[in-house]
Design a protein around this motif. Structure first.
Motif, mmCIF file in Angstrom:
data_model
loop_
_atom_site.group_PDB
_atom_site.id
_atom_site.type_symbol
_atom_site.label_atom_id
_atom_site.label_comp_id
_atom_site.label_asym_id
_atom_site.label_seq_id
_atom_site.Cartn_x
_atom_site.Cartn_y
_atom_site.Cartn_z
ATOM 1 N N ILE A 1 22.874 51.434 67.228
ATOM 2 C CA ILE A 1 23.728 51.778 66.088
ATOM 3 C C ILE A 1 24.405 50.531 65.541
ATOM 4 O O ILE A 1 24.343 50.239 64.348
ATOM 5 C CB ILE A 1 24.770 52.832 66.497
ATOM 6 C CG1 ILE A 1 24.077 54.138 66.884
ATOM 7 C CG2 ILE A 1 25.761 53.079 65.365
ATOM 8 C CD1 ILE A 1 25.011 55.222 67.345
ATOM 9 N N GLY A 2 25.052 49.769 66.414
ATOM 10 C CA GLY A 2 25.711 48.552 65.965
ATOM 11 C C GLY A 2 24.728 47.506 65.479
ATOM 12 O O GLY A 2 25.011 46.759 64.539
ATOM 13 N N ALA A 3 23.552 47.457 66.102
ATOM 14 C CA ALA A 3 22.601 46.399 65.778
ATOM 15 C C ALA A 3 21.770 46.689 64.536
ATOM 16 O O ALA A 3 21.436 45.758 63.795
ATOM 17 C CB ALA A 3 21.677 46.165 66.978
ATOM 18 N N PHE A 4 21.416 47.946 64.288
ATOM 19 C CA PHE A 4 20.447 48.235 63.230
ATOM 20 C C PHE A 4 20.835 49.343 62.259
ATOM 21 O O PHE A 4 20.174 49.493 61.228
ATOM 22 C CB PHE A 4 19.092 48.615 63.851
ATOM 23 C CG PHE A 4 18.391 47.472 64.505
ATOM 24 C CD1 PHE A 4 17.693 46.533 63.757
ATOM 25 C CD2 PHE A 4 18.442 47.315 65.885
ATOM 26 C CE1 PHE A 4 17.048 45.474 64.363
ATOM 27 C CE2 PHE A 4 17.796 46.260 66.488
ATOM 28 C CZ PHE A 4 17.098 45.331 65.736
ATOM 29 N N GLN A 5 21.869 50.131 62.551
ATOM 30 C CA GLN A 5 22.125 51.307 61.729
ATOM 31 C C GLN A 5 22.397 50.969 60.273
ATOM 32 O O GLN A 5 21.770 51.527 59.360
ATOM 33 C CB GLN A 5 23.294 52.096 62.316
ATOM 34 C CG GLN A 5 23.425 53.489 61.738
ATOM 35 C CD GLN A 5 22.252 54.367 62.099
ATOM 36 O OE1 GLN A 5 22.048 54.658 63.261
ATOM 37 N NE2 GLN A 5 21.472 54.795 61.133
ATOM 38 N N ASN A 6 23.356 50.076 60.028
ATOM 39 C CA ASN A 6 23.673 49.724 58.642
ATOM 40 C C ASN A 6 22.485 49.090 57.938
ATOM 41 O O ASN A 6 22.200 49.384 56.768
ATOM 42 C CB ASN A 6 24.877 48.773 58.597
ATOM 43 C CG ASN A 6 26.185 49.491 58.868
ATOM 44 O OD1 ASN A 6 26.208 50.705 59.006
ATOM 45 N ND2 ASN A 6 27.263 48.739 58.956
ATOM 46 N N LYS A 7 21.791 48.212 58.637
ATOM 47 C CA LYS A 7 20.624 47.545 58.057
ATOM 48 C C LYS A 7 19.548 48.565 57.711
ATOM 49 O O LYS A 7 18.886 48.460 56.666
ATOM 50 C CB LYS A 7 20.092 46.528 59.068
ATOM 51 C CG LYS A 7 19.035 45.590 58.516
ATOM 52 C CD LYS A 7 19.629 44.520 57.643
ATOM 53 C CE LYS A 7 18.593 43.459 57.271
ATOM 54 N NZ LYS A 7 19.095 42.510 56.262
ATOM 55 N N PHE A 8 19.355 49.552 58.549
ATOM 56 C CA PHE A 8 18.373 50.606 58.299
ATOM 57 C C PHE A 8 18.756 51.416 57.071
ATOM 58 O O PHE A 8 17.911 51.719 56.215
ATOM 59 C CB PHE A 8 18.274 51.509 59.528
ATOM 60 C CG PHE A 8 17.371 52.693 59.361
ATOM 61 C CD1 PHE A 8 15.988 52.537 59.374
ATOM 62 C CD2 PHE A 8 17.901 53.965 59.204
ATOM 63 C CE1 PHE A 8 15.146 53.639 59.218
ATOM 64 C CE2 PHE A 8 17.071 55.064 59.051
ATOM 65 C CZ PHE A 8 15.694 54.896 59.057
ATOM 66 N N TYR A 9 20.032 51.764 56.955
ATOM 67 C CA TYR A 9 20.485 52.562 55.816
ATOM 68 C C TYR A 9 20.350 51.804 54.493
ATOM 69 O O TYR A 9 19.933 52.376 53.482
ATOM 70 C CB TYR A 9 21.938 52.990 56.018
ATOM 71 C CG TYR A 9 22.131 54.102 57.026
ATOM 72 C CD1 TYR A 9 21.106 54.994 57.324
ATOM 73 C CD2 TYR A 9 23.346 54.262 57.685
ATOM 74 C CE1 TYR A 9 21.270 56.018 58.249
ATOM 75 C CE2 TYR A 9 23.528 55.284 58.609
ATOM 76 C CZ TYR A 9 22.490 56.162 58.891
ATOM 77 O OH TYR A 9 22.671 57.172 59.810
ATOM 78 N N THR A 10 20.726 50.526 54.488
ATOM 79 C CA THR A 10 20.707 49.772 53.227
ATOM 80 C C THR A 10 19.320 49.281 52.856
ATOM 81 O O THR A 10 18.908 49.367 51.687
ATOM 82 C CB THR A 10 21.656 48.567 53.305
ATOM 83 O OG1 THR A 10 21.287 47.736 54.425
ATOM 84 C CG2 THR A 10 23.106 49.007 53.462
ATOM 85 N N ASP A 11 18.554 48.772 53.829
ATOM 86 C CA ASP A 11 17.277 48.122 53.512
ATOM 87 C C ASP A 11 16.080 49.064 53.537
ATOM 88 O O ASP A 11 15.085 48.813 52.850
ATOM 89 C CB ASP A 11 17.019 46.966 54.481
ATOM 90 C CG ASP A 11 18.000 45.825 54.301
ATOM 91 O OD1 ASP A 11 19.039 46.043 53.656
ATOM 92 O OD2 ASP A 11 17.743 44.731 54.824
ATOM 93 N N VAL A 12 16.146 50.126 54.336
ATOM 94 C CA VAL A 12 15.014 51.046 54.444
ATOM 95 C C VAL A 12 15.255 52.318 53.631
ATOM 96 O O VAL A 12 14.396 52.737 52.849
ATOM 97 C CB VAL A 12 14.730 51.400 55.917
ATOM 98 C CG1 VAL A 12 13.575 52.404 56.022
ATOM 99 C CG2 VAL A 12 14.405 50.136 56.712
ATOM 100 N N LEU A 13 16.425 52.943 53.806
ATOM 101 C CA LEU A 13 16.737 54.154 53.057
ATOM 102 C C LEU A 13 17.379 53.861 51.710
ATOM 103 O O LEU A 13 17.520 54.766 50.884
ATOM 104 C CB LEU A 13 17.661 55.066 53.877
ATOM 105 C CG LEU A 13 17.149 55.516 55.251
ATOM 106 C CD1 LEU A 13 18.090 56.542 55.855
ATOM 107 C CD2 LEU A 13 15.741 56.082 55.159
ATOM 108 N N HIS A 14 17.819 52.615 51.502
ATOM 109 C CA HIS A 14 18.403 52.162 50.228
ATOM 110 C C HIS A 14 19.648 52.968 49.843
ATOM 111 O O HIS A 14 19.818 53.385 48.692
ATOM 112 C CB HIS A 14 17.355 52.218 49.111
ATOM 113 C CG HIS A 14 16.119 51.430 49.409
ATOM 114 N ND1 HIS A 14 16.105 50.051 49.501
ATOM 115 C CD2 HIS A 14 14.846 51.839 49.654
ATOM 116 C CE1 HIS A 14 14.885 49.637 49.785
ATOM 117 N NE2 HIS A 14 14.100 50.694 49.894
ATOM 118 N N ILE A 15 20.508 53.173 50.818
ATOM 119 C CA ILE A 15 21.796 53.820 50.585
ATOM 120 C C ILE A 15 22.837 52.744 50.290
ATOM 121 O O ILE A 15 22.875 51.711 50.950
ATOM 122 C CB ILE A 15 22.222 54.648 51.811
ATOM 123 C CG1 ILE A 15 21.177 55.732 52.112
ATOM 124 C CG2 ILE A 15 23.587 55.295 51.590
ATOM 125 C CD1 ILE A 15 21.444 56.510 53.390
#
Length: 275
Positions: A32-46
């Motif tokens: 969560i700390g390592a990838f969650q934000n990056k996943f949301y912004t770069d993959v899901l484009h939130i």
């Protein structure tokens, strides 16, 4: 009670088993700390601002959900397998499933639908983690009644921190490297690779929890409480007046906030700034 009627005298396997309990949770929680934000912004484009609101809502729900689950566990009668160990193991399965869902990409959704899916899966994972972590945190009190042995279990819990695979290995495996026109290397997070990696860690986490379940033993019968002995409002008021408790809580909150800050920030720093 142990086989000889003792309430202490833990063995090496108890320590290994107790350490495995924390390892099982951190295998996915560290992501969560390592990838969650990056996943949301770069993959899901939130949008980042919407992610902040999501995290705030989830933390507010945690403040409600955690005491409720703790009170529920405390009210349950022990089974033949113990009072806490069964919850740790059986909820490890939905915890693993929710971890995979949290990093799953459903193709061709709008940002609003991705955001809704993020709310559902992120909060669901938090609830499942609570379902496992609260009985696990209470387990040391029924493994032994010896203070030194309980301190030893706390040390072994820190040794069992299992976040290394996600925070060290994943950055080398889940990014795609492309070369820009000016020769600059661009690192982009690959959602499919990340989902597969999370699924592998999720399966391993269930196996680790099973080892924890098999190696630990509850020796102490929990104290039976009479109805009316517990008053939630009075307990909160008493804790608020306990200055050492309040200071420890504030220090812990600051430490965790800092850990999440640098873990979520360095993914952007190294990939987007240093390439």
């Amino acid at each position: 009670m142990s086989e000889k009627g003792l309430t202490h005298g833990i063995r090496f396997k108890d320590k290994i088993g107790y350490a495995m309990g924390d390892m099982g949770g951190l295998l996915t929680f560290s992501l969560i700390g390592a990838f969650q934000n990056k996943f949301y912004t770069d993959v899901l484009h939130i949008q980042p601002g919407k992610i902040v609101v999501l995290i705030l809502v989830a933390r507010l729900w945690d403040a409600i959900n955690d005491p409720i689950w703790g009170a529920f566990i405390d009210s349950r009668k022990p089974t033949k397998q113990g009072k806490f160990r069964p919850y740790v193991f059986w909820f490890s399965i939905p915890l693993a499933v929710s971890a995979v869902l949290m990093f799953t990409v459903i193709p061709n959704l709008s940002e609003a639908k991705y955001l809704l899916f993020a709310y559902i899966t992120y909060i669901l994972y938090g609830m499942m983690y609570t379902a496992v972590n609260i009985p696990y945190g209470s387990l040391a009190s029924v493994v032994t009644d010896d203070e030194k042995e309980r301190s030893s279990l706390s040390m072994w819990r820190s040794i069992g921190a299992g976040g290394l695979p996600g925070t060290i290995l994943f950055p080398m495996l889940v990014y795609n490297t492309t070369i820009a026109a000016d020769g600059t290397k661009i690192q982009t997070l690959n959602g499919t690779k990340l989902t597969i990696g999370v699924a592998i860690l999720a399966v391993i986490s269930v196996a680790v929890y099973f080892g924890h379940y098999k190696l630990t033993k509850e020796r102490i019968a929990p104290v039976k409480k009479k109805k009316g002995d517990y008053n939630a409002f009075k307990t909160i008021c008493d804790l608020a007046k306990n200055r050492p408790f309040v200071m420890l809580c504030l220090a812990s909150m600051q430490l965790i906030a800092f850990q999440f800050y640098y873990q979520s920030t360095y993914q952007y720093l190294f990939a987007d700034y240093y390439h």
